[in-house]
Motif scaffolding. Sequence first.
Motif, PDB file in Angstrom:
ATOM      1  N   LYS A   1       0.959  -1.242   0.158  1.00  0.00           N
ATOM      2  CA  LYS A   1      -0.035   0.043  -0.167  1.00  0.00           C
ATOM      3  C   LYS A   1       0.945   1.453   0.058  1.00  0.00           C
ATOM      4  CE  LYS A   1      -3.853   2.243   2.625  1.00  0.00           C
ATOM      5  NZ  LYS A   1      -4.749   2.276   3.721  1.00  0.00           N
ATOM      6  N   VAL A   2       0.533   2.170  -1.134  1.00  0.00           N
ATOM      7  CA  VAL A   2       1.457   3.247  -1.189  1.00  0.00           C
ATOM      8  C   VAL A   2       0.528   4.448  -0.926  1.00  0.00           C
ATOM      9  CG1 VAL A   2       3.160   4.641  -2.575  1.00  0.00           C
ATOM     10  CG2 VAL A   2       3.062   2.280  -2.656  1.00  0.00           C
ATOM     11  N   GLN A   3       0.665   5.130   0.010  1.00  0.00           N
ATOM     12  CA  GLN A   3      -0.438   5.978   0.462  1.00  0.00           C
ATOM     13  C   GLN A   3      -0.172   7.555  -0.159  1.00  0.00           C
ATOM     14  OE1 GLN A   3      -0.118   5.023   4.700  1.00  0.00           O
ATOM     15  NE2 GLN A   3      -2.401   4.760   4.794  1.00  0.00           N
ATOM     16  N   SER A   4      -1.251   8.267  -0.001  1.00  0.00           N
ATOM     17  CA  SER A   4      -1.126   9.765  -0.391  1.00  0.00           C
ATOM     18  C   SER A   4      -0.284  10.082  -1.536  1.00  0.00           C
ATOM     19  CB  SER A   4      -0.745  10.579   0.751  1.00  0.00           C
ATOM     20  OG  SER A   4      -1.659  10.303   2.026  1.00  0.00           O
ATOM     21  N   ILE A   5      -0.718   9.606  -2.685  1.00  0.00           N
ATOM     22  CA  ILE A   5      -0.074   9.931  -4.072  1.00  0.00           C
ATOM     23  C   ILE A   5      -0.764  10.111  -5.154  1.00  0.00           C
ATOM     24  CG2 ILE A   5       1.895   8.417  -3.235  1.00  0.00           C
ATOM     25  CD1 ILE A   5       0.747   6.318  -5.460  1.00  0.00           C
ATOM     26  N   LYS A   6      -0.429  10.649  -6.018  1.00  0.00           N
ATOM     27  CA  LYS A   6      -1.077  11.010  -7.399  1.00  0.00           C
ATOM     28  C   LYS A   6      -1.043   9.463  -8.207  1.00  0.00           C
ATOM     29  CE  LYS A   6      -0.578  13.308 -11.758  1.00  0.00           C
ATOM     30  NZ  LYS A   6       0.178  14.468 -12.347  1.00  0.00           N
ATOM     31  N   LEU A   7      -2.267   8.921  -8.603  1.00  0.00           N
ATOM     32  CA  LEU A   7      -2.449   7.577  -9.118  1.00  0.00           C
ATOM     33  C   LEU A   7      -1.327   7.711 -10.537  1.00  0.00           C
ATOM     34  CD1 LEU A   7      -5.904   6.541  -8.583  1.00  0.00           C
ATOM     35  CD2 LEU A   7      -3.929   5.789  -7.131  1.00  0.00           C
ATOM     36  N   PRO A   8      -0.816   6.645 -10.772  1.00  0.00           N
ATOM     37  CA  PRO A   8       0.057   6.401 -12.317  1.00  0.00           C
ATOM     38  C   PRO A   8      -0.739   6.748 -13.345  1.00  0.00           C
ATOM     39  CG  PRO A   8       0.224   4.640 -11.020  1.00  0.00           C
ATOM     40  CD  PRO A   8      -0.877   5.227 -10.267  1.00  0.00           C
ATOM     41  N   ASP A   9      -0.254   6.967 -14.323  1.00  0.00           N
ATOM     42  CA  ASP A   9      -0.554   7.289 -15.809  1.00  0.00           C
ATOM     43  C   ASP A   9      -1.494   6.160 -15.941  1.00  0.00           C
ATOM     44  OD1 ASP A   9      -1.040   7.918 -18.599  1.00  0.00           O
ATOM     45  OD2 ASP A   9       0.941   8.616 -18.731  1.00  0.00           O
TER      46      ASP A   9
END
Length: 857
Positions: free
Chosen positions: A339-347
């Motif tokens: 789980k990678v939190q608080s990010i802009k989702l990938p292309d």
Amino acid sequence: MATLQLFLLVEALAAAAAAAVVGQSAGDSLAANGAIAGNQMLISEGGVFQLGFFNSSGSGNGYLGIRYCKPVDPSVVWVANRNKSLNLSTATLNLTADGTLSLFDNGIIIWSTGTSSAINPVLQLLDSGNLVLTAGKPNGASLWQSFDHPCDTLLPGMKLGVDYSTNISRQLVSWKSPTDPSPGDYFFKMETRGVPEISMRRSSSEKIYRTGPWTNQGFSGNPKMEDSEIANKLNFSFVSNQDGVCYTTEYKKKSLLTRAVMNASGRFERWNWDGGSWSNFWHVPEDDCDEYARCGSNRICTKEYYSYSCSCIKGFEDQGSLGCERTKPLSCSSDRFLKVQSIKLPDTENATAHSTKTTLAACEDWCSKNCSCLAYAMAGLSGCVTWSGDSVDLRSFTSGGDDLYVRLAASEFGSSRSNERELAIGLPLLLGFLLLCCLGLLLLWWRKRGKKQGILATDLESSVKETGLLLDLPKVMDKDERFGQSNSSACESLQQLSKTDFDASEQHWSSIMINSENANLHNERAASVNISGALSSFDLSTIKAATNDFSADNKLGEGGFGAVYKGQLQDGQRIAVKKLSRHSSQGPDEFKNELTLIANLQHRNLVRLLGSCIEGDERLLVLECMENRSLDAFIYDKTKSVLLNWQKRLDIIVGIARGLLYLHQDSNLRIIHRDLKPSNILLDKDMNPKISDFGIARIFESEVHENATTRPIGTLGYMAPEYLTSGIFSFKSDVFSFGVLVLEILSGKRNRVFNQADICLNLLGHAYKLWKEGRSLEILDDALDCSYPATEILRCIRMGLLCVQEHSEDRPTMAEVVMMLASEDQQLTPLKQPTITLASSEGDLSSKEISVTIAGR
């Protein structure tokens, strides 16, 4: 036609003269046969917007546009004739009786709506800023509206996106400059490939920013949209269905004036009117991390006080400018999700949206069961979104953002769950191994007591079989050797077995069989089962079903190896199948060579092997599918070469260079490819290059720098001179081939002689001649526009010429080549005369006549 234009002009001037008597404002609408000219205008009913002529540059020329009325410094939100200015003293806007709205300048039509055949048409300017042409009032059918043809400004009520039913694409295009409304360099548009999101592009092709997918509250890449101040005054909405995809805003409070602008400097800004002036509420890109793919693949960009930093996702290791790559291969069945939190989702170009009703648990379950799914997230309107490729353009946020779940090998976690699984499998095997050792010691003790060898051996074999711990002793020793060897050699065999992890025994024996020079069919089958734990052995029936029984419609091409077919497995994964022809110039040795090499190579610029099929006489390699096929289909085709702008060509050159550097220096096996050419460079859906076809590649030990062969094989035009004349090949042979590739990519021409009387017509000689005369840019492909940076191209041309020098010791290494491409300050060595090969670059060596010479100086 001239008579008609003259008639319309006279009619428009007459209507304008009549309107001038009334005053500057003609109300909010214009009826049939009406016109406005000079300082006349339409003003919306609430006095919010005005339509009229304006001059932004101070000259006598100007435009027809819509502006705000109330602000002291009125801003233009729409321009009719942005492609061509007009003379304000002679310009008129005319609405004919049949519903044609046209803009004239001295009797010439500058702009028109293209509508006609209407009854009692009416043009009306609304308080929303929309200019609407209808077929009569009230509630007349809409013939045309300005909201369907936006310029650089997005107003509330205006849609940004694609309407599938009307085939209308609404996008924003910046002004050329703050005073020139003609179309500029920046585009703000909806991307419909994969999961929809909005991107900002330079010159319509280079992506420089993207919003991320819609997450109900706003876009994943812009948490400020959820700010309570603006959220209390505006509704943001996003619609994606069979009719189209669009993004809109609507007012909650009429007192607010707001607009979003794609400006001439490359920023998308939202402006609010606070009663006295326009204030900038937010803008994108806002910082370094907003720049598209700033940190490369599988890296997260983090904004710091005065700069930014890039860090690999856990489970990935840094590969320089290439981004990050996995430290451990996936196994599919036992993988877990980080789980990678608080990010802009990938292309989202390589993403897929599933049912909006799917829960997070169901999304994880679906992704875990599909080996091609590498990440997933819950993205609001789109529901469960899954990714099948690298995670590109990630950034972190201190507040806001979304959660991404990234697929990793179970061993990356070291959790109790993985330990329990390993313990459950490993403990019985360990106990069995210890018991087997005890049996071996017991055998030794019995022999020392004088027991008969045959009886003891039979008892041991029976005991082992009864325990069920080792069912196939021939895997350790031949049947005739098991009981005929000495006590010490029996013990050595048992000790040798202890060095091999039972879980990896099949992989261990497969590797032994692959590396054997005399491997038989059983060996080849074992080789395809599990090399490095990542390959699959496919049944022939599966491959036939995937390729429609190798139908001609699925055939992608053919080479020395045989034919290549596209296909799709039952789980939806797209594949390419390389089929060894029975009449191929390459045989089982080349097949085994390619199978072994590709399986042991892992790099983003090398084609990935998924598995193989060895059944009967069939020898098949199953590779990842390259959607854009091979490089030669683009650089030599004038209709496709226009798709390769300078940046894309440079990216391809850099990608090939990094792939070769990996082969020569960074991989566990140091490899010379020996057949580098455009048809062996494959392009994925994003036009990223991948080196393929390792059938004639050679492995070199680290201390060996040169080798020789009595039968040079490869493709003329790309083979180094020392290889052609003496059979000597080395890493510098690949460097020569790379240099030819670079010059072909830049020029769009093949390396061959067009006229035997003029040796300089060979591409290498021609490039060198132009370089000496200071005219190198003349070699460039005509498909390249004039926006390329001359300095970068000259460095690439010079680097290419360095690579094709006659003597191998004069050529740079691939490490030096990569440094030249990466650093503007890298010093280039003096350039010497390249070698010219007088032969067509087409075909194999066996079918050509060879001669080598040096171009005249």
